[in-house]
Scaffold this motif. Structure first.
Motif, PDB file in Angstrom:
ATOM      1  N   TYR A   1      33.831  17.021  -8.578  1.00  0.00           N
ATOM      2  CA  TYR A   1      31.976  18.183  -8.294  1.00  0.00           C
ATOM      3  C   TYR A   1      32.769  19.704  -8.037  1.00  0.00           C
ATOM      4  CZ  TYR A   1      29.690  14.184  -9.910  1.00  0.00           C
ATOM      5  OH  TYR A   1      29.091  12.892 -10.813  1.00  0.00           O
ATOM      6  N   LYS A   2      33.629  19.688  -8.071  1.00  0.00           N
ATOM      7  CA  LYS A   2      34.600  20.938  -7.417  1.00  0.00           C
ATOM      8  C   LYS A   2      33.843  22.380  -8.196  1.00  0.00           C
ATOM      9  CE  LYS A   2      38.787  24.195  -7.343  1.00  0.00           C
ATOM     10  NZ  LYS A   2      39.901  23.706  -7.362  1.00  0.00           N
ATOM     11  N   GLY A   3      33.195  23.211  -6.881  1.00  0.00           N
ATOM     12  CA  GLY A   3      32.151  24.040  -7.209  1.00  0.00           C
ATOM     13  C   GLY A   3      31.121  23.862  -6.597  1.00  0.00           C
ATOM     14  N   LYS A   4      30.585  22.993  -7.195  1.00  0.00           N
ATOM     15  CA  LYS A   4      28.783  22.660  -6.690  1.00  0.00           C
ATOM     16  C   LYS A   4      28.437  22.521  -5.579  1.00  0.00           C
ATOM     17  CE  LYS A   4      25.754  19.880  -8.834  1.00  0.00           C
ATOM     18  NZ  LYS A   4      24.956  19.571 -10.118  1.00  0.00           N
ATOM     19  N   ILE A   5      26.874  22.969  -5.841  1.00  0.00           N
ATOM     20  CA  ILE A   5      26.783  23.587  -4.134  1.00  0.00           C
ATOM     21  C   ILE A   5      25.710  22.588  -3.957  1.00  0.00           C
ATOM     22  CG2 ILE A   5      25.788  25.425  -2.551  1.00  0.00           C
ATOM     23  CD1 ILE A   5      27.547  27.200  -3.974  1.00  0.00           C
ATOM     24  N   GLY A   6      25.362  22.208  -2.554  1.00  0.00           N
ATOM     25  CA  GLY A   6      23.946  21.124  -2.642  1.00  0.00           C
ATOM     26  C   GLY A   6      24.144  21.022  -0.817  1.00  0.00           C
ATOM     27  N   LYS A   7      22.425  19.980  -0.585  1.00  0.00           N
ATOM     28  CA  LYS A   7      23.090  20.191   0.893  1.00  0.00           C
ATOM     29  C   LYS A   7      22.826  18.999   1.675  1.00  0.00           C
ATOM     30  CE  LYS A   7      18.538  21.168   3.299  1.00  0.00           C
ATOM     31  NZ  LYS A   7      16.527  21.245   3.004  1.00  0.00           N
TER      32      LYS A   7
ATOM     33  N   GLN B   1      23.682  16.170  -2.288  1.00  0.00           N
ATOM     34  CA  GLN B   1      22.703  15.876  -3.182  1.00  0.00           C
ATOM     35  C   GLN B   1      22.955  16.719  -4.781  1.00  0.00           C
ATOM     36  OE1 GLN B   1      19.601  19.019  -2.137  1.00  0.00           O
ATOM     37  NE2 GLN B   1      17.646  18.344  -4.298  1.00  0.00           N
ATOM     38  N   ASP B   2      22.242  15.670  -5.540  1.00  0.00           N
ATOM     39  CA  ASP B   2      22.777  16.235  -7.201  1.00  0.00           C
ATOM     40  C   ASP B   2      24.407  16.013  -7.233  1.00  0.00           C
ATOM     41  OD1 ASP B   2      20.503  16.079  -8.285  1.00  0.00           O
ATOM     42  OD2 ASP B   2      20.631  18.343  -7.769  1.00  0.00           O
TER      43      ASP B   2
ATOM     44  N   LYS C   1      19.589   6.053 -10.958  1.00  0.00           N
ATOM     45  CA  LYS C   1      21.062   6.660 -10.888  1.00  0.00           C
ATOM     46  C   LYS C   1      20.387   7.629  -9.503  1.00  0.00           C
ATOM     47  CE  LYS C   1      22.109   8.573 -15.564  1.00  0.00           C
ATOM     48  NZ  LYS C   1      22.955   7.461 -15.577  1.00  0.00           N
ATOM     49  N   GLN C   2      21.501   7.430  -8.560  1.00  0.00           N
ATOM     50  CA  GLN C   2      21.470   7.797  -7.273  1.00  0.00           C
ATOM     51  C   GLN C   2      22.911   8.597  -6.607  1.00  0.00           C
ATOM     52  OE1 GLN C   2      20.140   4.334  -5.530  1.00  0.00           O
ATOM     53  NE2 GLN C   2      22.354   4.180  -4.335  1.00  0.00           N
TER      54      GLN C   2
ATOM     55  N   VAL D   1      31.328  21.099  -2.958  1.00  0.00           N
ATOM     56  CA  VAL D   1      32.779  21.039  -3.106  1.00  0.00           C
ATOM     57  C   VAL D   1      33.892  21.612  -3.570  1.00  0.00           C
ATOM     58  CG1 VAL D   1      33.469  18.894  -4.158  1.00  0.00           C
ATOM     59  CG2 VAL D   1      30.618  19.000  -3.453  1.00  0.00           C
ATOM     60  N   VAL D   2      35.191  21.407  -2.287  1.00  0.00           N
ATOM     61  CA  VAL D   2      35.764  21.821  -2.889  1.00  0.00           C
ATOM     62  C   VAL D   2      37.722  21.669  -3.358  1.00  0.00           C
ATOM     63  CG1 VAL D   2      35.454  24.032  -1.210  1.00  0.00           C
ATOM     64  CG2 VAL D   2      36.673  21.418  -0.209  1.00  0.00           C
TER      65      VAL D   2
END
Length: 108
Positions: A20-26, A40-41, A62-63, A15-16
């Motif tokens: 949630y900037k900097g978070k990596i997910g699928k 995800q997350d 929570k979703q 996420v740029v």
């Protein structure tokens, strides 16, 4: 006609922009008609669920909620950084997505 997204289900993204900037997910779900994806997350929201036959106990759940696909970039695991993609045509005529930095091919 549905819009085309630069990421697909199963891709790893970062996420740029935003909370949630900097978070990596699928990528769990791609919604091309809305131009959004579910990661995800990322963008966790609380939903109030009533008890039904499928959900025996109601309550707060929570979703993940969709975010615009323009707020994410594809994450390359080889060079460990966000990247844009280019297209490469293989010898058999099929197209693959390729990392702009290291040349890694992303499988679809």
């Amino acid at each position: 006609m549905p819009n085309k997204l630069h990421v697909k289900k199963g891709d790893t993204v970062i996420v740029v922009n935003g909370k949630y900037k900097g978070k990596i997910g699928k990528v769990l779900t791609a919604l091309p008609q809305d131009g959004k994806i579910v990661v995800q997350d990322v963008n966790i929201v609380t939903k109030h669920k009533k008890p039904t036959s499928s959900v025996q106990q109601g309550g707060l759940v929570k979703q993940e909620a969709p975010i615009p696909s323009s707020k994410v970039m594809l994450w390359c695991d080889e060079c460990k950084r966000p990247t844009r993609i280019s297209k490469k045509i293989l010898a058999d005529g099929s197209k693959v997505r390729v990392c702009k930095h290291c040349g890694r091919e992303f499988t679809d």
